[in-house]
Design an enzyme around this catalytic site. Structure first.
Site, PDB file in Angstrom:
ATOM      1  CE  LYS A 168       8.003 -14.512  -0.024  1.00  8.17           C
ATOM      2  NZ  LYS A 168       7.942 -13.365  -0.407  1.00  8.17           N
ATOM      3  CB  SER A 220       7.322  -9.357  -0.509  1.00  8.14           C
ATOM      4  OG  SER A 220       6.318  -8.775  -1.393  1.00  8.14           O
ATOM      5  CB  SER A 227       4.402 -12.077  -0.155  1.00  6.42           C
ATOM      6  OG  SER A 227       5.666 -11.970  -0.890  1.00  6.42           O
TER       7      SER A 227
END
Length: 573
Positions: A48, A146, A122
């Site tokens: 990420k 997330s 996210s």
């Protein structure tokens, strides 16, 4: 280091089409190789883009924030040292603030099953590239869900480790005291291997810690909590899918226990509706104060809200959270694990962008409290809903229960028979998980009503037994249909050499601790003895007393109980 950076969602890669290109922010021209050998050798991963990779910009989905680190995040270095190869950086809700995957200037990441729907966030890009098999696993982060919501919405596994189990050094913080680096994979076994390789008590991480890990698998008869109130926000397919998941967990030997969800819900509300949101502002304060206009809405509004609270407000909110944690802790006296929907509903990207705050909050209905109360969690696929979209469940336990949760999660996942992620590949066989102690087991051959799909098979599955193989006995047995038995049962008798035939059986393996209670259920004239198999092995198996077979129908010529039941059904029609 050579890399290519996609400026917008339209810059789709050759392997992706349309909006799916938004899953990547930076994709390396060639994978960054790790050690030549190690427990993760041969696996490819993505990180990420709030996690540092040396020489590659870290944007946190905010171009104005971009900086190029000189060193890898500690967790990335651990994975490279374990032999994994890094493919690139993935898209996210800006500054990891959101649960839906649409809050990025690089584009909304679509759901891997239907691009009209949100991917969850996210860690949206990380989930997408795993679900579509572009990476074997990916790193996300998890502050409010997330690392779980995108897993549940994309039919993959998401491990949200105990706080501090994985180092967060080199990760752009969201709310540093509760942040966790999370792991996405298509199977629990891969995710658990990654977790084990990445674990490290990093002395340079202020929130790192060494935890005593629970290594015992949950025994049959485990108790799982179900919230006293459940809200699916009108999403009937998700509600039906969760009911089915409860039944599946019962079939694995669990007992549902209703728990008071109020303290958990109240703790979850504190994350955004109290001074605790000030920690999100503090994480990027220097940048935000200078570049507020560069932050997308509604992220900008959430971060700005954090400026409105005093230090006294923050202390008050922390004290309230601790009090709620004390109340919530009482549930562990009655349960071994907590079961919740990973996400209670699916939303289209269009609907999310039209109502971004309320619908995002709905996605976090069963996630926000977990890190605040210091729990471990794993999201695993549960089913494909009636509309074809994935549904996942989350198993939650106390800090340090990570691998125990993974063991139960793997059993649950494999019982679903789902494909891997958004591919059509079948699940591979279950694997032994790191740190989980192998309990002594016993193999038993079943021949009749205990066969898979037959009426008494539940007596095996509720004792955590697993099917090892379907095979045949040595050609030294006769099979009889016993009269007057409910449900109908056969009797297997060993006979002299040359007088018998091979009979179809299934070999099941169960924990030795549960074998006694299983044998106690077997009614006379049946019993357990040593059974010879076609391959020369001997296992425990069902046999019948010879005197009980007087007048019983010899069905040996059919080769097994399934064929006999099928012949009766055909005769009835």
């Amino acid at each position: 280091m050579v890399h290519e950076q996609a400026a917008r969602a339209g810059d789709a890669s050759p392997r992706l089409e349309g909006r799916a290109g938004a899953a990547w922010i930076t994709r390396l021209a060639a994978p960054l190789g790790g050690a030549g050998s190690g427990p993760l050798a041969g696996l490819r991963f993505a990180a990420k883009d709030n996690i540092d990779v040396a020489g590659v910009p870290t944007t946190a989905a905010c171009p104005a924030f971009a900086r190029t680190p000189a060193a890898h995040a500690h967790v990335v270095q651990r994975l490279l040292d374990a032999g994994a190869a890094l493919l690139g950086k993935t898209n996210l809700d800006q500054f990891a603030c959101g649960l839906n995957g649409t809050r990025s200037p690089y584009g909304a990441v679509p759901n891997s099953f239907d691009p009209r729907y949100v991917s969850g966030g996210s860690s949206s890009g990380s989930a997408y590239v795993v679900a579509t098999a572009q990476a074997d696993f990916a790193l996300g982060t998890d502050t409010a869900g997330s690392g779980r919501v995108p897993a549940g919405l994309n039919n993959i596994v998401g491990i949200k480790p105990s706080r501090g189990l994985l180092s967060a050094r080199g990760v752009v913080p969201a709310a540093q005291s509760v942040d966790c680096v999370s792991i996405f994979a298509r199977t629990v076994a891969v995710a658990a291997r990654v977790l084990h390789a990445a674990m490290d008590c990093d002395p340079e991480d202020p929130y790192g810690r060494s935890l005593a890990m629970e290594t015992r698998p949950l025994a049959a008869g485990f108790r799982f909590g179900v919230p006293s109130t459940l809200n699916f926000f009108g999403d009937a397919p998700s509600q039906a899918a969760f009911d089915s998941a409860i039944a599946q967990l019962c079939a694995l030997g669990g007992e549902p226990i209703e728990i008071d969800y109020a303290p958990l819900a109240q703790a979850a509300a504190l994350l955004y509706d109290s001074a605790l949101v000030a920690e999100r502002y503090a994480a990027v304060r220097e940048f935000f104060d200078a570049h507020e206009a560069e932050v997308v809405e509604p992220v900008r509004g959430i971060l700005a809200k954090g400026r409105d609270y005093s230090a006294a407000d923050f202390v008050e909110a922390r004290t309230k959270l601790l009090a709620l944690g004390q109340r919530a802790a009482a549930m562990w006296n009655d349960i071994d694990v907590l079961l919740v929907p990973t996400a209670p509903a699916h939303y289209t990207i269009e609907a999310m962008q039209a109502d971004p705050v309320a619908l995002n909050r709905n996605l976090g209905e069963y996630t926000n409290f977990v890190n605040l109360l210091d729990y471990a969690a794993i999201s695993v696929p549960a089913s494909l809903r009636s509309d074809g979209l994935p549904f996942g469940i989350t198993l939650i336990g106390r800090a340090g229960s990570d691998f125990q949760l993974a063991e139960l999660g793997q059993r649950f996942h494999h019982a679903t028979g789902l494909p891997l992620g958004a591919t059509r590949e079948p699940l591979p066989p279950m694997q032994a998980l790191p740190l989980i102690a192998a309990a002594p087991t016993v193999q038993v051959a079943v021949v009749g009503a205990h066969l898979s799909g037959m009426p008494l098979n539940g007596q095996l599955t509720e004792r955590s037994a697993r099917l090892v193989s379907a095979t045949h006995t040595a050609p030294d047995y006769r099979l009889y249909a016993l009269p007057g038995t409910v449900p109908p049962k056969p009797g297997l008798l060993r006979v002299a050499a040359g007088e018998g035939t091979a009979i179809e059986v299934e070999i099941w393996e169960m924990p030795l601790a549960h074998y006694g209670s299983f044998v106690a259920l077997i009614p006379a004239p049946l019993g357990i003895g040593s059974l010879a198999l076609a391959d020369g092995r001997s296992v425990q198996g069902f046999l019948c007393e010879p005197l009980a077979l007087a007048g019983a129908e010899d069905i040996s010529s059919l080769g097994g109980w399934r064929a006999y039941i099928a012949s009766r059904s055909a005769a009835a029609t």
